[in-house]
Design an enzyme around this catalytic site. Sequence first.
Site: not given
Length: 390
Positions: A196, A198, A223, A249, A272, A299
Amino acid sequence: MKITGITTTVVNAIHRNWVFVKVQTDQPGLHGWGEATLEWKTRAVCGAVEDLAPFVIGEDPRRIEHVYAKMTRFSFWPLGAIGLSAVSAIDQALWDIKAKDLGVPVWQLLGGQVRDRVRVYTHLRRAKIGAQVGTEDIGAFCDAVQETVEMGYNAVKLGFVPYCGHEADLRDILHVEKAAHAVRERVGPDVAIMTDFHGRPASVEAARAFIEVIAPIRPLFVEEPIQPGNAAAMADLSRRVSCPLATGERLFTPREFAELAELRAVTHVQPDLSHCGGLTGGRRIAAIAEAGQMGIAPHNPMGPVAGTVALHFDVATPNFLIQEEAVGLVPWFDEIFDHPMRLQDGCWTIPGGPGLGIEINEAAAARHPFEQEIVPALDAVLPDGTIANW
């Protein structure tokens, strides 16, 4: 049947406050649970639930699409992350109520079972608070990854990429390369590795520099390699790298996911279900993704209601890939929740009881009331003092 009340229960889980929403009906003992957890926005989300209550109370909870339309259309203003989180939890609770009323699991209402188990992945040491290890000591990091796998998982998501801006520092690139290859060597080919970013890289080029050194270990996906919301930039990056990308997400509407599908911007999407409109919104996104030949990897680093909702969604979603889970995030995770998330051979088993199959011990939950969360993002600062993307 009528909805008679909506209440919230907040449970502090150190880095986030779980926001559980209970929708009550005029049928004795019949209620539904949903989760609206939105990190560091607890007060706002609880207020949004209160604001939506007048649209919902008095309605038949079994008319899910009708109630969903009231919450999302009568609001006039686009709801955004906070409002849609509140909508999501209420929507989840309605599915719980309807399935309980019919005596079937929620997945049965979503089209029925399409798989015999639900593959899951966890984070380093199950993301347990206080047990995390950074990549500075690669040997210790690999030990923690191996320990995680030995907990019963065959898939784990890791953070390799440091805070960065528009340019990836060469020392950081070389360290990420070394760490990624060390992890793959430690766990072998039978463990799926995801990473991830982010959205930390602030440019396509910075993201590409890190992806190129990670790609040889064959991650299941990378991700959020860049910040969400720019589908064209994500598609540009996707064409330049040789491993699957995922995002979603922090996207909320079917239109946002349709843009990804139209541009073939990613291989997998990660809605999500506590932010994208619950199960009602999630079903629409799944259909868009399927039409775009994209997999679904929902997510979920939140609480047990969100996890249970995702479990039912995954059982009935044909293009499902893998599920993020956060069971064990806090040591008392199982003490106040009766939930159906049971790990077996790296997968969750299929729940068979009516509704979502989760119940919250509200008296026990009261032992962990709202507290101001610890916000790890506060240290997301670059060497020159620039605020970075966390």
